[in-house]
Design a protein around this motif. Structure first.
Motif, PDB file in Angstrom:
ATOM      1  N   GLU A   1       0.830  -1.205   0.000  1.00 34.19           N
ATOM      2  CA  GLU A   1       0.000   0.000   0.000  1.00 34.19           C
ATOM      3  C   GLU A   1       0.865   1.255   0.000  1.00 34.19           C
ATOM      4  OE1 GLU A   1      -2.836   1.782   3.381  1.00 34.19           O
ATOM      5  OE2 GLU A   1      -3.609  -0.091   2.487  1.00 34.19           O
ATOM      6  N   VAL A   2       1.933   1.233   0.772  1.00 32.99           N
ATOM      7  CA  VAL A   2       2.851   2.378   0.803  1.00 32.99           C
ATOM      8  C   VAL A   2       3.540   2.539  -0.545  1.00 32.99           C
ATOM      9  CG1 VAL A   2       4.897   3.356   1.915  1.00 32.99           C
ATOM     10  CG2 VAL A   2       3.201   2.139   3.285  1.00 32.99           C
ATOM     11  N   ILE A   3       4.019   1.440  -1.094  1.00 31.28           N
ATOM     12  CA  ILE A   3       4.690   1.501  -2.389  1.00 31.28           C
ATOM     13  C   ILE A   3       3.741   2.032  -3.470  1.00 31.28           C
ATOM     14  CG2 ILE A   3       5.637   0.075  -4.249  1.00 31.28           C
ATOM     15  CD1 ILE A   3       7.025  -1.601  -2.116  1.00 31.28           C
ATOM     16  N   ALA A   4       2.503   1.552  -3.476  1.00 29.17           N
ATOM     17  CA  ALA A   4       1.538   2.000  -4.485  1.00 29.17           C
ATOM     18  C   ALA A   4       1.249   3.491  -4.355  1.00 29.17           C
ATOM     19  CB  ALA A   4       0.242   1.200  -4.358  1.00 29.17           C
ATOM     20  N   LEU A   5       1.193   3.977  -3.138  1.00 31.78           N
ATOM     21  CA  LEU A   5       0.934   5.394  -2.902  1.00 31.78           C
ATOM     22  C   LEU A   5       2.018   6.257  -3.536  1.00 31.78           C
ATOM     23  CD1 LEU A   5      -0.859   7.483  -1.390  1.00 31.78           C
ATOM     24  CD2 LEU A   5       0.607   7.125   0.601  1.00 31.78           C
ATOM     25  N   PHE A   6       3.273   5.832  -3.403  1.00 29.19           N
ATOM     26  CA  PHE A   6       4.376   6.609  -3.965  1.00 29.19           C
ATOM     27  C   PHE A   6       4.525   6.406  -5.465  1.00 29.19           C
ATOM     28  CE2 PHE A   6       5.594   7.012   0.470  1.00 29.19           C
ATOM     29  CZ  PHE A   6       6.182   8.270   0.519  1.00 29.19           C
ATOM     30  N   THR A   7       4.496   5.162  -5.918  1.00 28.32           N
ATOM     31  CA  THR A   7       4.747   4.923  -7.336  1.00 28.32           C
ATOM     32  C   THR A   7       3.641   5.488  -8.218  1.00 28.32           C
ATOM     33  OG1 THR A   7       3.787   2.703  -7.133  1.00 28.32           O
ATOM     34  CG2 THR A   7       6.189   2.895  -6.930  1.00 28.32           C
ATOM     35  N   SER A   8       2.422   5.552  -7.706  1.00 26.17           N
ATOM     36  CA  SER A   8       1.334   6.145  -8.494  1.00 26.17           C
ATOM     37  C   SER A   8       1.516   7.640  -8.670  1.00 26.17           C
ATOM     38  CB  SER A   8      -0.021   5.861  -7.830  1.00 26.17           C
ATOM     39  OG  SER A   8      -0.109   6.511  -6.567  1.00 26.17           O
ATOM     40  N   ALA A   9       2.378   8.242  -7.861  1.00 23.94           N
ATOM     41  CA  ALA A   9       2.642   9.676  -7.946  1.00 23.94           C
ATOM     42  C   ALA A   9       3.966   9.974  -8.638  1.00 23.94           C
ATOM     43  CB  ALA A   9       2.646  10.295  -6.553  1.00 23.94           C
ATOM     44  N   GLY A  10       4.605   8.957  -9.239  1.00 17.84           N
ATOM     45  CA  GLY A  10       5.807   9.195 -10.021  1.00 17.84           C
ATOM     46  C   GLY A  10       7.114   8.802  -9.356  1.00 17.84           C
ATOM     47  N   TRP A  11       7.050   8.232  -8.169  1.00 14.87           N
ATOM     48  CA  TRP A  11       8.257   7.777  -7.496  1.00 14.87           C
ATOM     49  C   TRP A  11       8.612   6.377  -7.979  1.00 14.87           C
ATOM     50  CZ3 TRP A  11      10.519  10.406  -3.116  1.00 14.87           C
ATOM     51  CH2 TRP A  11       9.829  11.573  -2.725  1.00 14.87           C
ATOM     52  N   ARG A  12       9.863   5.978  -7.730  1.00 14.49           N
ATOM     53  CA  ARG A  12      10.229   4.587  -7.990  1.00 14.49           C
ATOM     54  C   ARG A  12      10.956   4.020  -6.776  1.00 14.49           C
ATOM     55  NH1 ARG A  12      15.308   2.961  -9.699  1.00 14.49           N
ATOM     56  NH2 ARG A  12      16.882   4.600  -9.929  1.00 14.49           N
ATOM     57  N   VAL A  13      10.798   2.726  -6.602  1.00 17.59           N
ATOM     58  CA  VAL A  13      11.450   2.040  -5.495  1.00 17.59           C
ATOM     59  C   VAL A  13      12.902   1.786  -5.860  1.00 17.59           C
ATOM     60  CG1 VAL A  13      11.514  -0.051  -4.094  1.00 17.59           C
ATOM     61  CG2 VAL A  13       9.310   0.957  -4.727  1.00 17.59           C
ATOM     62  N   VAL A  14      13.808   2.189  -4.977  1.00 21.33           N
ATOM     63  CA  VAL A  14      15.236   1.947  -5.160  1.00 21.33           C
ATOM     64  C   VAL A  14      15.661   0.686  -4.425  1.00 21.33           C
ATOM     65  CG1 VAL A  14      17.555   2.867  -4.731  1.00 21.33           C
ATOM     66  CG2 VAL A  14      15.729   4.394  -5.495  1.00 21.33           C
ATOM     67  N   GLY A  15      15.087   0.472  -3.260  1.00 18.61           N
ATOM     68  CA  GLY A  15      15.478  -0.715  -2.508  1.00 18.61           C
ATOM     69  C   GLY A  15      14.599  -0.919  -1.290  1.00 18.61           C
ATOM     70  N   PHE A  16      14.529  -2.161  -0.862  1.00 14.01           N
ATOM     71  CA  PHE A  16      13.835  -2.508   0.368  1.00 14.01           C
ATOM     72  C   PHE A  16      14.634  -3.606   1.050  1.00 14.01           C
ATOM     73  CE2 PHE A  16      10.920  -5.305   2.728  1.00 14.01           C
ATOM     74  CZ  PHE A  16      10.477  -4.381   3.677  1.00 14.01           C
ATOM     75  N   GLY A  17      14.885  -3.410   2.330  1.00 11.99           N
ATOM     76  CA  GLY A  17      15.623  -4.403   3.090  1.00 11.99           C
ATOM     77  C   GLY A  17      15.418  -4.178   4.572  1.00 11.99           C
ATOM     78  N   THR A  18      16.218  -4.835   5.366  1.00 18.22           N
ATOM     79  CA  THR A  18      16.115  -4.689   6.812  1.00 18.22           C
ATOM     80  C   THR A  18      17.479  -4.342   7.395  1.00 18.22           C
ATOM     81  OG1 THR A  18      16.453  -7.057   7.186  1.00 18.22           O
ATOM     82  CG2 THR A  18      14.176  -6.280   7.010  1.00 18.22           C
ATOM     83  N   VAL A  19      17.430  -3.714   8.527  1.00 16.58           N
ATOM     84  CA  VAL A  19      18.632  -3.330   9.259  1.00 16.58           C
ATOM     85  C   VAL A  19      18.542  -3.971  10.641  1.00 16.58           C
ATOM     86  CG1 VAL A  19      19.946  -1.403  10.232  1.00 16.58           C
ATOM     87  CG2 VAL A  19      18.805  -1.147   8.002  1.00 16.58           C
TER      88      VAL A  19
END
Length: 256
Positions: free
Chosen positions: A171-189
């Protein structure tokens, strides 16, 4: 989620309750470093900067930082306890960031996205202030990627109550990508242990996590009683570590 008014609660204990040691802070700065462009300095934003838990370290590592925080009391603590020549703290929020357009190389929303009420508005505002290609470091939990800290199991319905504060990742990813953003990475720390179980319990008693605002008095009383009993059995052992999500996005406007 019940909104937390940091001007009337938590501000006086937040810095102590959420304190990080040098090792913990270094792990996070290294994770942010890996997600950001290699050039230095970078102009940064710490959105929801609170008491300045990360702001001076960001300035030290990457360049000048503006800490944006809506709570007057939290800013007062930051200005008194988290000063740095490369940092200034200003009133504002993710939906209304008081800096010029296209002026920032990156923004950190660390442990604050769940407090943002107008999330589509925040997505647009972050796009406004970031330069093309700018990065957003979104350190938040997700309901379907929950870190499950060790102490939550002692509170009735603890995992479910904490996860309910957060959105699912898609849901978070869709909110951003629908507005022109792109995902660079997802991981854990994996943050190093913040001390002994007993030391963590002392910080938890300050109730500076949003989770505690979601529980009723009976659940809080039961949870702390169970947690105190569990810690008393082995108070000096290191607190267990857990993996915390980090989503990195890039603002890339449409067009040629």
């Amino acid at each position: 989620m019940r909104a937390v008014d940091y001007d009337t609660e938590q501000h006086q204990d937040y810095a102590r309750g959420r304190a990080l040691g040098e090792r913990q802070l270094r792990v996070w700065i290294d994770a942010f470093d890996a997600a950001l462009p290699g050039r230095r300095p970078l102009a940064g934003l710490d959105v929801g900067s609170g008491t300045g838990r990360f702001t001076p370290a960001l300035a030290e590592a990457f360049g000048p930082v503006v800490g944006v925080e809506p709570s007057v009391r939290m800013r007062e603590v930051a200005q008194a306890q988290s000063r740095h020549p490369g940092v200034r703290y200003v009133p504002g929020a993710a939906e209304e960031i008081p800096v010029p357009s296209d002026s920032t190389d990156y923004a950190l929303l660390g442990w604050s996205w769940h407090h943002v009420r107008d999330k589509p508005g925040a997505v647009r505002e972050l796009a406004r202030v970031l330069r093309p290609g700018g990065r957003l470091l979104l350190r938040t939990n997700f309901s379907d990627h929950h870190p499950r800290p060790w102490w939550l199991e002692h509170f009735p319905g603890g995992y479910e109550a904490d996860a309910s504060i957060f959105q699912p990742l898609h849901e978070v990813i869709a909110l951003f990508t629908s507005a022109g953003w792109r995902v660079v990475g997802f991981g854990t720390v994996t943050e190093p242990s913040t001390g002994t179980r007993a030391a963590v319990l002392e910080r938890l008693r300050l109730r500076t996590l949003s989770f505690f605002s979601q529980l009723g008095p009976d659940a809080l009383e039961t949870g702390f009683r169970r947690l105190e009993e569990a810690v008393a059995a082995d108070p000096d052992s290191p607190a267990p570590v857990f993996d915390e999500p980090l989503l990195t996005l890039q603002w890339k406007p449409s067009g040629p």
